[in-house]
Write a protein that holds these residues in place. Structure first.
Motif, short mmCIF file in Angstrom:
data_model
loop_
_atom_site.label_atom_id
_atom_site.label_comp_id
_atom_site.label_asym_id
_atom_site.label_seq_id
_atom_site.Cartn_x
_atom_site.Cartn_y
_atom_site.Cartn_z
N ASP A 538 0.86 -1.18 0.00
CA ASP A 538 0.00 0.00 0.00
C ASP A 538 0.90 1.23 0.00
O ASP A 538 0.88 2.06 0.90
CB ASP A 538 -0.92 -0.02 1.21
CG ASP A 538 -2.04 1.00 1.08
OD1 ASP A 538 -2.74 1.21 2.06
OD2 ASP A 538 -2.19 1.60 0.00
N PRO A 542 3.83 5.55 -5.82
CA PRO A 542 3.70 4.54 -6.85
C PRO A 542 4.88 4.57 -7.81
O PRO A 542 5.71 5.48 -7.79
CB PRO A 542 2.40 4.91 -7.55
CG PRO A 542 2.25 6.39 -7.30
CD PRO A 542 2.85 6.63 -5.94
N THR A 546 3.10 4.81 -13.16
CA THR A 546 1.72 4.66 -12.70
C THR A 546 1.20 5.99 -12.19
O THR A 546 1.75 6.54 -11.24
CB THR A 546 1.64 3.62 -11.58
OG1 THR A 546 2.22 2.41 -12.04
CG2 THR A 546 0.19 3.38 -11.18
N GLU A 550 -4.53 6.44 -10.61
CA GLU A 550 -4.72 5.01 -10.84
C GLU A 550 -4.30 4.22 -9.60
O GLU A 550 -4.95 3.25 -9.22
CB GLU A 550 -3.94 4.55 -12.06
CG GLU A 550 -4.49 5.09 -13.37
CD GLU A 550 -3.72 4.55 -14.55
OE1 GLU A 550 -3.98 5.02 -15.66
OE2 GLU A 550 -2.87 3.65 -14.35
N ASP A 551 -3.21 4.63 -8.98
CA ASP A 551 -2.74 3.92 -7.81
C ASP A 551 -3.76 4.03 -6.68
O ASP A 551 -4.06 3.04 -6.01
CB ASP A 551 -1.39 4.48 -7.38
CG ASP A 551 -0.80 3.72 -6.20
OD1 ASP A 551 -0.39 2.57 -6.40
OD2 ASP A 551 -0.78 4.28 -5.09
N ALA A 553 -6.94 4.60 -6.99
CA ALA A 553 -8.13 3.85 -7.40
C ALA A 553 -7.94 2.35 -7.18
O ALA A 553 -8.86 1.65 -6.76
CB ALA A 553 -8.45 4.14 -8.87
N GLU A 554 -6.74 1.87 -7.46
CA GLU A 554 -6.48 0.44 -7.26
C GLU A 554 -6.53 0.10 -5.77
O GLU A 554 -7.06 -0.95 -5.38
CB GLU A 554 -5.10 0.08 -7.83
CG GLU A 554 -4.64 -1.33 -7.54
CD GLU A 554 -5.57 -2.39 -8.09
OE1 GLU A 554 -5.56 -3.51 -7.56
OE2 GLU A 554 -6.33 -2.10 -9.04
N ARG A 555 -5.98 0.96 -4.94
CA ARG A 555 -6.04 0.70 -3.49
C ARG A 555 -7.48 0.69 -3.01
O ARG A 555 -7.86 -0.14 -2.18
CB ARG A 555 -5.23 1.75 -2.73
CG ARG A 555 -3.72 1.60 -2.89
CD ARG A 555 -2.99 2.26 -1.72
NE ARG A 555 -3.36 3.66 -1.56
CZ ARG A 555 -2.76 4.67 -2.19
NH1 ARG A 555 -1.77 4.43 -3.04
NH2 ARG A 555 -3.14 5.91 -1.98
N GLU A 556 -8.28 1.62 -3.52
CA GLU A 556 -9.68 1.67 -3.10
C GLU A 556 -10.44 0.44 -3.60
O GLU A 556 -11.29 -0.11 -2.89
CB GLU A 556 -10.33 2.94 -3.64
CG GLU A 556 -11.80 3.11 -3.23
CD GLU A 556 -11.97 3.10 -1.72
OE1 GLU A 556 -13.02 2.59 -1.26
OE2 GLU A 556 -11.08 3.58 -1.00
N ARG A 557 -10.10 -0.02 -4.82
CA ARG A 557 -10.74 -1.24 -5.33
C ARG A 557 -10.38 -2.44 -4.47
O ARG A 557 -11.24 -3.26 -4.13
CB ARG A 557 -10.30 -1.49 -6.78
CG ARG A 557 -10.98 -2.71 -7.41
CD ARG A 557 -10.15 -3.28 -8.51
NE ARG A 557 -8.88 -3.81 -8.04
CZ ARG A 557 -8.76 -4.97 -7.39
NH1 ARG A 557 -9.81 -5.72 -7.15
NH2 ARG A 557 -7.56 -5.37 -6.97
N ARG A 558 -9.11 -2.53 -4.11
CA ARG A 558 -8.67 -3.65 -3.29
C ARG A 558 -9.30 -3.59 -1.90
O ARG A 558 -9.73 -4.61 -1.35
CB ARG A 558 -7.15 -3.63 -3.18
CG ARG A 558 -6.55 -4.79 -2.41
CD ARG A 558 -5.06 -4.90 -2.67
NE ARG A 558 -4.37 -3.64 -2.47
CZ ARG A 558 -3.97 -3.20 -1.27
NH1 ARG A 558 -4.21 -3.93 -0.20
NH2 ARG A 558 -3.35 -2.06 -1.15
#
Length: 794
Positions: A538, A542, A546, A550-551, A553-558
């Protein structure tokens, strides 16, 4: 395949290691992690007292005596030096014998040699190894407490080779009863006698024992490997000092480019009818190869057809380093003890020299030494002491270290093996590390999801110290010896999907498992905020390629995925626990699980209140001990959002009555309320809501007041409350105070009435619903009488 890969390859039932030097930080971070990843458990280490002494100060290692066992071994006139690993599965066993200690250096940092043996090709070696562990149980020069484990390992090794052919081509040699020199010479004679000898060893003494070996083999000269990367430093010399004119320094071709330090030990003897290769723990020293010294273990390969040995190239002797020292060959600077905690009793044994008589017992903690009192050491160094609080510390803190200090100034210290904790963790199996993380407060959403799935598979695992439902214990160490456990419940458990299975070794009196479950339930009730971090990286910085958006957003998705996974696991488990046939047994556990998840996942208030309503709506009063009344009452008040909500206040009051709670002057208070709703409601809001609950009357109370007044023959100030809620029935109810035939117009029934008790005709559906909500209805399909809940009429 590396050793770590082998550990993770399958769920090994038990794993046993022997070692001289020991690093528990390495063991926990590498070995134990690989073992757990493969689904294995029950790991035990037999280590020399020097290795145990050296690792007592490793503060990063917390699992000794709890997640795995460390058994110190003392050897009179020597050290315990074998490096063996025995991996036992349900239908398989593997044997590892080498030169590497159970340290970072021994499993990769040094240049080592390791034999990986299997029953399919090394049956004789398995029998030899079984003989070694059997001999360890009774050898007069050894002091340790691992006799049971050694016998278990020996039996497993023998079972593994039943029906296997034995050609004797691979043997395991040990030095407990015969010197390795004698055994090596004997094997060389089987191959027709020696033609050449090459030794690789990091440690040497004067060379007298090697000269003896050379002479008995009938050789005039021998070769020794001079390693290009140097040798692992220790307290012994790295090259012999005798007969240097008969020693040929060489470098093994396969090691010529290796820059790691040499710690491997090998004796290659090219014979007239083959080749003998001996590798393992034995150095080229008198203590290792001679009689009555160290305890060593080696593998001997008898290659009866091969005539050519290792290829070498000329070399130069290494630079002497016999004044250097290294942790690889640590020395005992303090006495070592072993201790076992059974219930409240500590039974200890000082394995190194110490005087008998009075001594003081101290617990070594991260905050400093804590005196536990005085003990008496017998002539064998044994002692016993009552310590009621230690087991609870083992669950929450981790390893326990005790120190005994004699009046003569000598001292010894060592780990405490907590028998109940170790047994419970073995029962839990692969889920144990996640459960320990929950207990210690270091759990992740992935841990929680896995634990909830584990409980969903078999809720019978939640049998706790109170023997019928979870969460009833009120304080630490509450009367475990008097706990009631239904034996039938322990034999078979119905899972949430209807399967019948056996509960995990839950025998009456098995306090360890019940205390384990009690600790889990305490952890669920402990105030904890939302998860701060999630599994995996986390990084706020990034990669260059990247974009930050996007980074994030990916953390929030995970994060959303992990929260959803944990929530789904909770939902499946709680719905199963609240099933009608299970809610009395598991309802309160469901309440605690929901509170925990609401807090850890930071659920919105409306979602948390929905779950409170689901649980308390079906929770049985019989499943609610007095110690938890305030918790449930305070959370019931969350169901009332507005003091003007009369119906809501009436439902809360009815729920509290169902649990046998008195509506007292002060509102109920509990820390668990904050698990469901944050921030906490203002005090004035809580008090206003509570006053509304105090002021309203439930339909059952109104009916009871009316029935009581009717029996006394005179209306009261509260008996007329039904007028507003049963306007159609009130005229009949009011006239009943006049007595006579008017009273005959009232039919008293039970709570679930659906038929007229006089005419035996079904009530209209609208009247059935009215009765369910107001406890009063009209038999409109027949006699037209009033149907009233009998309440206090009996």
């Amino acid at each position: 395949m590396s050793q770590v890969d082998l550990l993770a390859a399958r769920p090994w039932r038990t794993v046993t290691f022997t070692t001289y030097a020991l690093s528990l930080a390495f063991f926990e971070s590498v070995v134990l992690e690989g073992l757990v990843r493969g689904g294995g458990g029950d790991a035990q280490i037999l280590a020399d007292v020097a290795g145990v002494s050296a690792c007592l100060g490793e503060h990063g290692a917390r699992g000794a005596g709890r997640e795995y066992q460390v058994e110190p071994v003392a050897v009179r006139h020597g050290v315990f030096h074998p490096k063996i690993g025995v991996l036992q599965g349900d239908d398989d066993a593997h044997l590892l014998v080498g030169s590497g200690n159970l340290t970072f250096a021994g499993w990769g940092g040094n240049f080592e040699m390791l034999e990986h043996l299997h029953p399919t090709f090394a049956a004789t070696a398995f029998l030899d190894a079984a003989g070694f562990f059997e001999r360890m149980t009774s050898h007069e020069r050894l002091r340790h407490g691992a006799q049971d484990r050694c016998l278990e390992v020996a039996r497993s090794l023998r079972r593994a080779v039943v029906g296997r052919s034995q050609d004797g081509a691979i043997r395991v040699l040990h030095s407990l009863d015969q010197s390795l020199v004698d055994q090596i010479v004997g094997l060389a004679e089987e191959l027709g006698g020696a033609r050449g000898l090459l030794i690789a060893s990091p440690y040497w003494d004067s060379g007298a024992v090697v000269r003896q070996l050379r002479d008995r083999l009938g050789l005039k000269v021998f070769s020794a490997h001079a390693h290009p990367g140097g040798t692992a430093r220790g307290s012994a010399a790295n090259w012999p000092t005798l007969d240097l004119d008969r020693l040929q320094p060489v470098c093994l071709d396969f090691a010529a480019e290796d820059s790691r330090r040499l710690h491997a030990k090998a004796f290659e003897i090219v014979c007239r009818r083959g080749r003998l290769l001996v590798t393992g723990s034995a150095n080229a020293t008198q203590a290792a190869l001679g009689a009555g010294g160290n305890v060593e273990a080696c593998v001997a390969r008898l290659q009866r057809q091969r005539q050519v040995g290792w290829t070498t190239q000329p070399s130069e002797p290494p630079t002497p380093n016999n004044d250097d020292h290294d942790d690889t060959e640590a020395q005992v600077t303090l006495g070592v003890l072993r201790a076992v905690l059974e219930g409240d009793l500590v039974q200890g044994w000082v394995l190194t020299s110490i005087s008998a008589g009075p001594a003081s017992l101290v617990q070594l903690t991260s905050h400093g030494p804590v005196s536990l009192g005085a003990v008496d050491l017998d002539v064998d160094g044994r002692f016993a002491f009552s310590a009621p609080t230690l087991e609870m510390q083992a669950w929450n803190v981790g390893r326990l270290i005790l120190r005994v200090e004699g009046e003569d100034g000598r001292a010894a210290q060592g780990f405490v093996s907590v028998a109940a904790v170790a047994k419970a963790l073995r029962q839990a199996g692969a889920i144990a590390p996640r459960l320990l993380a929950l207990i210690s407060g270091t759990e992740t959403p992935a841990d929680v999801a896995a634990i909830l799935d584990w409980l969903h598979e078999n809720p019978g695992r939640l049998v706790d110290a109170n023997g019928g439902f979870g969460g009833a214990s009120a304080g630490p160490s509450t009367a475990y010896s008097e706990a009631m456990v239904v034996v039938a419940d322990l034999e078979e458990v119905v899972t949430l999907d209807g399967r019948v299975t056996t509960a995990p070794d839950l025998a009456p009196g098995h306090h360890g498992w019940r205390r384990f479950i009690d600790q889990i339930l305490r952890a669920l009730r402990a105030p904890r905020g939302p998860f701060a971090d999630l599994d995996g990286p986390d990084d706020d910085t990034p990669d260059d390629d990247t974009p930050i958006e996007e980074d994030a957003a990916e953390r929030e998705r995970r994060r959303a995925a992990q929260i959803a996974r944990t929530y789904d696991a909770m939902e499946a488990l709680v719905h199963g626990l609240l099933a009608p046939e299970r809610v009395e047994r598991f309802g309160l556990i469901a309440f605690d699980i929901v509170a925990y998840i609401c807090a850890r996942l930071d659920l919105p208030e409306h979602r948390a209140v929905e779950w409170v309503a689901k649980v308390v709506g079906v929770l049985h009063a019989s499943a609610l001990p007095a110690s938890r009344l305030q918790d449930v009452a305070a959370c019931c008040l969350l169901l009332l959002q507005d003091p003007s909500d009369i119906s809501g206040a009436r439902r809360v009051r009815a729920t509290l009555h169902r649990f046998g709670l008195e509506i007292q002057a002060e509102p109920p208070r509990s820390d668990m309320e904050a698990s469901f709703v944050r921030p906490a409601r203002p005090t004035q809001t809580v008090e206003a809501l509570w006053r509304r609950v105090q002021d309203v009357r439930t339909h059952e109370e109104m009916v009871a007041d009316y029935v009581a007044a009717l029996r006394s023959g005179a209306p009261t100030s509260t008996s007329g409350a039904l007028e507003d809620y049963a306007p159609d029935e009130w005229p009949t109810l009011k006239r009943a105070f006049d007595g006579g035939r008017y009273r005959d117009q009232i039919l008293f029934v039970g709570r679930n009435a659906q038929i007229c008790p006089r005419c035996q005709m079904a009530l209209p559906s609208v009247e059935v619903q009215k009765f369910r909500s107001h406890l009063v209805a009209t038999a409109a399909n027949c006699c037209g009488r009033v149907v009233l809940f009998k309440g206090g009429a009996q």
